[in-house]
Design a protein around this motif. Structure first.
Motif, PDB file in Angstrom:
ATOM      1  N   GLY A  79       1.082  -1.375   0.203  1.00 25.50           N
ATOM      2  CA  GLY A  79      -0.085  -0.200  -0.059  1.00 25.50           C
ATOM      3  C   GLY A  79       0.673   1.661   0.087  1.00 25.50           C
ATOM      4  O   GLY A  79       0.367   2.469  -0.183  1.00 25.50           O
ATOM      5  N   LYS A  81       2.546   4.490  -1.186  1.00 27.40           N
ATOM      6  CA  LYS A  81       1.589   5.408  -1.782  1.00 27.40           C
ATOM      7  C   LYS A  81       3.305   7.287  -1.488  1.00 27.40           C
ATOM      8  O   LYS A  81       4.018   6.656  -1.426  1.00 27.40           O
ATOM      9  N   ARG A 214      -2.678 -11.171  -4.414  1.00 26.91           N
ATOM     10  CA  ARG A 214      -2.436  -9.787  -4.058  1.00 26.91           C
ATOM     11  C   ARG A 214      -1.152  -9.799  -5.561  1.00 26.91           C
ATOM     12  O   ARG A 214      -1.306  -8.839  -6.317  1.00 26.91           O
ATOM     13  N   LEU A 218      -0.711  -8.177  -9.484  1.00 25.45           N
ATOM     14  CA  LEU A 218      -0.179  -7.207  -9.773  1.00 25.45           C
ATOM     15  C   LEU A 218       0.442  -7.162 -10.662  1.00 25.45           C
ATOM     16  O   LEU A 218       1.174  -6.252 -11.844  1.00 25.45           O
ATOM     17  N   GLY A 222      -2.406  -5.946 -13.089  1.00 29.70           N
ATOM     18  CA  GLY A 222      -3.616  -5.639 -11.459  1.00 29.70           C
ATOM     19  C   GLY A 222      -4.558  -6.702 -11.603  1.00 29.70           C
ATOM     20  O   GLY A 222      -6.484  -6.556 -11.138  1.00 29.70           O
ATOM     21  N   GLN A 229      -9.496  -6.986 -13.667  1.00 28.05           N
ATOM     22  CA  GLN A 229      -8.782  -6.453 -13.203  1.00 28.05           C
ATOM     23  C   GLN A 229      -9.550  -5.628 -12.069  1.00 28.05           C
ATOM     24  O   GLN A 229     -10.587  -4.915 -12.767  1.00 28.05           O
ATOM     25  N   THR A 230      -9.237  -5.825 -11.221  1.00 30.19           N
ATOM     26  CA  THR A 230      -9.546  -5.064  -9.461  1.00 30.19           C
ATOM     27  C   THR A 230      -8.256  -3.626  -9.104  1.00 30.19           C
ATOM     28  O   THR A 230      -8.560  -2.980  -8.292  1.00 30.19           O
ATOM     29  N   GLU A 231      -6.907  -3.401  -9.796  1.00 24.24           N
ATOM     30  CA  GLU A 231      -6.794  -2.756  -9.494  1.00 24.24           C
ATOM     31  C   GLU A 231      -4.963  -2.627 -10.481  1.00 24.24           C
ATOM     32  O   GLU A 231      -5.091  -3.183 -11.508  1.00 24.24           O
ATOM     33  N   ARG A 232      -4.780  -0.986 -10.243  1.00 21.97           N
ATOM     34  CA  ARG A 232      -3.673  -0.758 -11.245  1.00 21.97           C
ATOM     35  C   ARG A 232      -2.480  -1.785 -11.048  1.00 21.97           C
ATOM     36  O   ARG A 232      -1.958  -1.876  -9.864  1.00 21.97           O
TER      37      ARG A 232
END
Length: 376
Positions: A79, A81, A214, A218, A222, A229-232
């Motif tokens: 996570g 950022k 995850r 990724l 993703g 596609q659940t995330e970038r």
């Protein structure tokens, strides 16, 4: 090789010998993939992930495109950022820093332990800020960091730990394999590594199956299994040919590590103790590299080359002096400054003969006697 290099008696590495030992198995593995018609995300990758996890004896392995991506994808999974700070060592290969910057985070280097060349775990607390999110200990040269202190400090301050194990597959700290102390461990199979592919390849060691799932998403844009596609994400997949090559080589890894330790013991017995990094009884070193510390390093290296010994420098510039880091106070890193000025890596690989190591020892001692070096 130019005309000067052709005089080398002991080159730093010998990839031809490594290939010759496994030529039939590697070529058979590559041909198996080519005939299969499946070149990405197939049976070879699945099998390598399972076999490496078995070899390590713990966790789940997720193959990725290279060691840098193994770190960067680990940070995404945790996570991270943009603007988050990640503490790491001031002496490391540039991919450690590149991976942190790749996800928009800020690398915060701290000085090394002057005796070992690894991250000084006792310096972590001085680098903490409100933006600190995690710690990346780098198991440089094939030896483990002081993971007892790293993990204790991280726990006390609510930080995660992602281990950079690129140079240290199979190394242990207090009997425990590196890559298992943190939440995740990142491995590289770049051709020079103790377990090397025939191109780029990497992997992440996970202790939590949810994180493993995850990371699988990724690495593949993703895309979560059966969920789209659940995330970038990114495109970073360990291809079938490299997975097959690594499968062919993995059964030899323990023998290669044993040979590295034998040769390192020969070095340590024959070389002056003043130029050797300190040893610790609670570590099991895998000797990806064999560094020594010598004053007048560049001249020393030239003299060794003239005797027929090729060496390398790991690393000539600490992180805080890299242009990409901006301006950091040089006096905050006395141990890293010394190591970057004096460290020199001698040849060490499983295909090096005892006679070659003896020749290198004799050459080092001869150069030390001939050069007007300051006291060690």
């Amino acid at each position: 090789m130019n005309s000067k290099d052709s005089r080398l008696i002991v080159p730093f590495s010998n990839f031809a010998a490594a290939h010759a030992e496994n030529q039939d198995k590697v070529e058979s593995a590559v041909l198996r993939v080519m005939n299969s018609g499946r070149y990405i995300m197939g049976r070879e990758l699945d099998a390598f992930e399972e076999e490496l996890a078995d070899w390590l004896g713990v966790g789940t392995i997720v193959g990725v495109g290279n060691g840098t991506d193994a770190l960067a994808i680990s940070f995404l999974a945790m996570g991270v950022k943009p603007g988050d700070e990640i503490i790491t060592t001031d002496m490391t290969a540039l991919p450690t820093i590149a991976a942190i910057q790749q996800v928009g985070a800020v690398p915060i280097p701290i000085d090394i332990n002057a005796a070992t060349g690894l991250l000084d775990a006792n310096g972590i607390e001085n680098a903490l800020t409100s933006r600190t999110r995690g710690i990346v200990p780098v198991h440089l040269y094939g030896r483990s960091c002081d993971m007892t202190t790293v993990v204790k400090t991280a726990s006390e301050h609510g930080l995660w730990v992602v281990e950079d194990c690129a140079q240290a597959i199979g190394a242990r700290h207090s009997g425990r394999v590196v890559g298992t102390f943190g939440v995740l461990g990142a491995f590289s199979f770049y051709p020079t590594k103790n377990l090397g592919a025939y191109g780029d390849a990497g992997a992440v060691l996970c202790q939590d199956e949810g994180l493993a799932e995850r990371i699988r998403a990724l690495r593949n844009y993703g895309q979560a299994r059966h969920k789209g596609q659940t995330e970038r994400g990114v495109n970073s997949r360990l291809d079938e040919i490299q997975a097959a090559v690594l499968r062919a080589k993995l059964p030899h890894l323990q023998g290669w590590l044993t040979r590295r330790r034998v040769l390192a013991g020969r070095y340590r017995e024959g070389l002056p103790s003043a130029i050797l990094p300190a040893r610790h009884t609670n570590e099991e070193h895998v000797y990806h590299l064999f560094p020594v510390l010598v004053p007048n390093r560049n001249r020393f290296r030239d003299h060794l080359r003239n005797t027929g010994v090729e060496t390398m420098i790991h690393y000539p510039s600490p992180v805080h002096r890299q242009a990409v880091m901006g301006k950091l106070a040089d006096d905050g890193f006395p141990a890293a400054n010394r190591w970057s000025a004096e460290v020199l890596s001698l040849p060490l690989h499983p295909f090096l003969s005892d006679e070659s190591v003896d020749f290198i020892i004799e050459s080092v001692i001869s150069v030390m006697e001939a050069m007007p070096c300051p006291p060690l």
